[in-house]
Design a protein around this motif. Structure first.
Motif, PDB file in Angstrom:
ATOM      1  N   MET A 108       0.808  -1.201   0.000  1.00  0.00           N
ATOM      2  CA  MET A 108       0.000   0.000   0.000  1.00  0.00           C
ATOM      3  C   MET A 108       0.852   1.267   0.000  1.00  0.00           C
ATOM      4  O   MET A 108       0.522   2.242  -0.647  1.00  0.00           O
ATOM      5  CB  MET A 108      -0.925  -0.029   1.223  1.00  0.00           C
ATOM      6  CG  MET A 108      -1.947   1.089   1.306  1.00  0.00           C
ATOM      7  SD  MET A 108      -1.398   2.662   2.015  1.00  0.00           S
ATOM      8  CE  MET A 108      -0.747   2.182   3.575  1.00  0.00           C
ATOM      9  N   VAL A 109       1.975   1.250   0.704  1.00  0.00           N
ATOM     10  CA  VAL A 109       2.837   2.427   0.763  1.00  0.00           C
ATOM     11  C   VAL A 109       3.356   2.762  -0.633  1.00  0.00           C
ATOM     12  O   VAL A 109       3.300   3.907  -1.079  1.00  0.00           O
ATOM     13  CB  VAL A 109       4.010   2.207   1.748  1.00  0.00           C
ATOM     14  CG1 VAL A 109       5.010   3.343   1.662  1.00  0.00           C
ATOM     15  CG2 VAL A 109       3.477   2.054   3.163  1.00  0.00           C
ATOM     16  N   SER A 110       3.820   1.762  -1.340  1.00  0.00           N
ATOM     17  CA  SER A 110       4.298   1.965  -2.705  1.00  0.00           C
ATOM     18  C   SER A 110       3.169   2.463  -3.614  1.00  0.00           C
ATOM     19  O   SER A 110       3.372   3.340  -4.448  1.00  0.00           O
ATOM     20  CB  SER A 110       4.871   0.658  -3.254  1.00  0.00           C
ATOM     21  OG  SER A 110       5.344   0.837  -4.555  1.00  0.00           O
ATOM     22  N   ARG A 111       1.988   1.924  -3.414  1.00  0.00           N
ATOM     23  CA  ARG A 111       0.828   2.304  -4.230  1.00  0.00           C
ATOM     24  C   ARG A 111       0.467   3.781  -4.038  1.00  0.00           C
ATOM     25  O   ARG A 111       0.147   4.472  -4.992  1.00  0.00           O
ATOM     26  CB  ARG A 111      -0.367   1.410  -3.886  1.00  0.00           C
ATOM     27  CG  ARG A 111      -1.588   1.681  -4.687  1.00  0.00           C
ATOM     28  CD  ARG A 111      -1.425   1.165  -6.100  1.00  0.00           C
ATOM     29  NE  ARG A 111      -2.670   1.388  -6.814  1.00  0.00           N
ATOM     30  CZ  ARG A 111      -2.743   1.912  -8.023  1.00  0.00           C
ATOM     31  NH1 ARG A 111      -1.653   2.211  -8.681  1.00  0.00           N
ATOM     32  NH2 ARG A 111      -3.904   2.092  -8.595  1.00  0.00           N
ATOM     33  N   LEU A 115       0.429   6.538  -6.994  1.00  0.00           N
ATOM     34  CA  LEU A 115      -0.759   7.318  -7.333  1.00  0.00           C
ATOM     35  C   LEU A 115      -0.503   8.819  -7.300  1.00  0.00           C
ATOM     36  O   LEU A 115      -1.015   9.563  -8.137  1.00  0.00           O
ATOM     37  CB  LEU A 115      -1.916   6.987  -6.380  1.00  0.00           C
ATOM     38  CG  LEU A 115      -2.574   5.629  -6.567  1.00  0.00           C
ATOM     39  CD1 LEU A 115      -3.538   5.347  -5.416  1.00  0.00           C
ATOM     40  CD2 LEU A 115      -3.317   5.574  -7.904  1.00  0.00           C
ATOM     41  N   LEU A 116       0.288   9.269  -6.335  1.00  0.00           N
ATOM     42  CA  LEU A 116       0.506  10.704  -6.174  1.00  0.00           C
ATOM     43  C   LEU A 116       1.745  11.217  -6.907  1.00  0.00           C
ATOM     44  O   LEU A 116       1.944  12.428  -6.988  1.00  0.00           O
ATOM     45  CB  LEU A 116       0.583  11.049  -4.691  1.00  0.00           C
ATOM     46  CG  LEU A 116      -0.720  10.770  -3.929  1.00  0.00           C
ATOM     47  CD1 LEU A 116      -0.528  10.993  -2.443  1.00  0.00           C
ATOM     48  CD2 LEU A 116      -1.856  11.619  -4.459  1.00  0.00           C
ATOM     49  N   ASP A 117       2.550  10.322  -7.425  1.00  0.00           N
ATOM     50  CA  ASP A 117       3.731  10.698  -8.209  1.00  0.00           C
ATOM     51  C   ASP A 117       3.835   9.781  -9.427  1.00  0.00           C
ATOM     52  O   ASP A 117       4.804   9.036  -9.573  1.00  0.00           O
ATOM     53  CB  ASP A 117       4.986  10.593  -7.335  1.00  0.00           C
ATOM     54  CG  ASP A 117       6.237  11.113  -8.023  1.00  0.00           C
ATOM     55  OD1 ASP A 117       6.117  11.952  -8.941  1.00  0.00           O
ATOM     56  OD2 ASP A 117       7.326  10.662  -7.655  1.00  0.00           O
ATOM     57  N   PRO A 118       2.827   9.846 -10.324  1.00  0.00           N
ATOM     58  CA  PRO A 118       2.819   8.919 -11.461  1.00  0.00           C
ATOM     59  C   PRO A 118       3.996   9.115 -12.420  1.00  0.00           C
ATOM     60  O   PRO A 118       4.393   8.180 -13.105  1.00  0.00           O
ATOM     61  CB  PRO A 118       1.482   9.204 -12.140  1.00  0.00           C
ATOM     62  CG  PRO A 118       1.121  10.581 -11.726  1.00  0.00           C
ATOM     63  CD  PRO A 118       1.701  10.763 -10.358  1.00  0.00           C
ATOM     64  N   ALA A 123      12.899   9.439  -7.501  1.00  0.00           N
ATOM     65  CA  ALA A 123      13.481   8.160  -7.923  1.00  0.00           C
ATOM     66  C   ALA A 123      13.136   7.074  -6.920  1.00  0.00           C
ATOM     67  O   ALA A 123      13.027   7.320  -5.727  1.00  0.00           O
ATOM     68  CB  ALA A 123      15.002   8.301  -8.045  1.00  0.00           C
ATOM     69  N   ARG A 124      12.948   5.844  -7.432  1.00  0.00           N
ATOM     70  CA  ARG A 124      12.584   4.730  -6.564  1.00  0.00           C
ATOM     71  C   ARG A 124      13.590   3.593  -6.707  1.00  0.00           C
ATOM     72  O   ARG A 124      14.110   3.330  -7.775  1.00  0.00           O
ATOM     73  CB  ARG A 124      11.203   4.228  -6.928  1.00  0.00           C
ATOM     74  CG  ARG A 124      10.172   5.360  -6.786  1.00  0.00           C
ATOM     75  CD  ARG A 124       8.828   4.879  -6.608  1.00  0.00           C
ATOM     76  NE  ARG A 124       7.710   5.723  -6.485  1.00  0.00           N
ATOM     77  CZ  ARG A 124       7.391   6.811  -7.116  1.00  0.00           C
ATOM     78  NH1 ARG A 124       8.180   7.337  -7.989  1.00  0.00           N
ATOM     79  NH2 ARG A 124       6.258   7.439  -6.886  1.00  0.00           N
ATOM     80  N   HIS A 125      13.825   2.931  -5.578  1.00  0.00           N
ATOM     81  CA  HIS A 125      14.686   1.752  -5.574  1.00  0.00           C
ATOM     82  C   HIS A 125      14.016   0.708  -4.692  1.00  0.00           C
ATOM     83  O   HIS A 125      13.714   0.971  -3.532  1.00  0.00           O
ATOM     84  CB  HIS A 125      16.072   2.098  -5.017  1.00  0.00           C
ATOM     85  CG  HIS A 125      17.030   0.983  -5.111  1.00  0.00           C
ATOM     86  ND1 HIS A 125      17.115  -0.009  -4.157  1.00  0.00           N
ATOM     87  CD2 HIS A 125      17.961   0.665  -6.052  1.00  0.00           C
ATOM     88  CE1 HIS A 125      18.053  -0.866  -4.497  1.00  0.00           C
ATOM     89  NE2 HIS A 125      18.575  -0.485  -5.637  1.00  0.00           N
TER      90      HIS A 125
END
Length: 126
Positions: A108-111, A115-118, A123-125
């Motif tokens: 859910m955290v990733s989701r 949703l808010l930073d499409p 950056a994500r790792h």
């Protein structure tokens, strides 16, 4: 008029001000880890509107370190709402001296971040 004799009245006990119960602990824990050019800001617990000030202080402290990379580790979050995401994204957009990376996003955290930073401005790792 009160007709009770004085000795029959209940005794009032005043509570001293130092006996006030302490404020409950925040459901969000923010920890910092200095790894040289990398600064890790780890979030544990629940990040929501009630913890926005705790998160804002943690982000401000981390950004003040002026490291090359700031990793925001969300692997310990059980809950995250839009206030949390907004605070992280705003900090990312305002700081040009560090590269901010979101680490450990799952479920859910990733989701919520997706949703808010499409456009993935943060950056994500995994």
């Amino acid at each position: 008029m009160n007709t009770q004799p004085f000795h029959a009245r209940p005794v009032l006990h005043l509570v001293p001000p130092w006996s006030v119960a302490p404020a409950p602990e925040s459901p969000l824990r923010v920890t910092h880890d200095d790894q040289g050019a990398l600064w890790v800001l780890a979030l544990t617990g629940e990040a929501d509107i009630s913890t926005r000030d705790v998160l804002a202080r943690g982000l401000a402290t981390a950004l003040a370190m002026n490291r090359g990379v700031l990793a925001v580790d969300v692997s310990g979050l059980e809950f995250c709402d839009s206030w949390c995401v907004d605070a992280v994204l705003e900090a990312n957009s305002q700081d040009s001296s560090s590269t901010m990376v979101l680490v450990g996003g799952r479920g859910m955290v990733s989701r919520v971040f997706d949703l808010l930073d499409p456009d993935e401005t943060l950056a994500r790792h995994a």
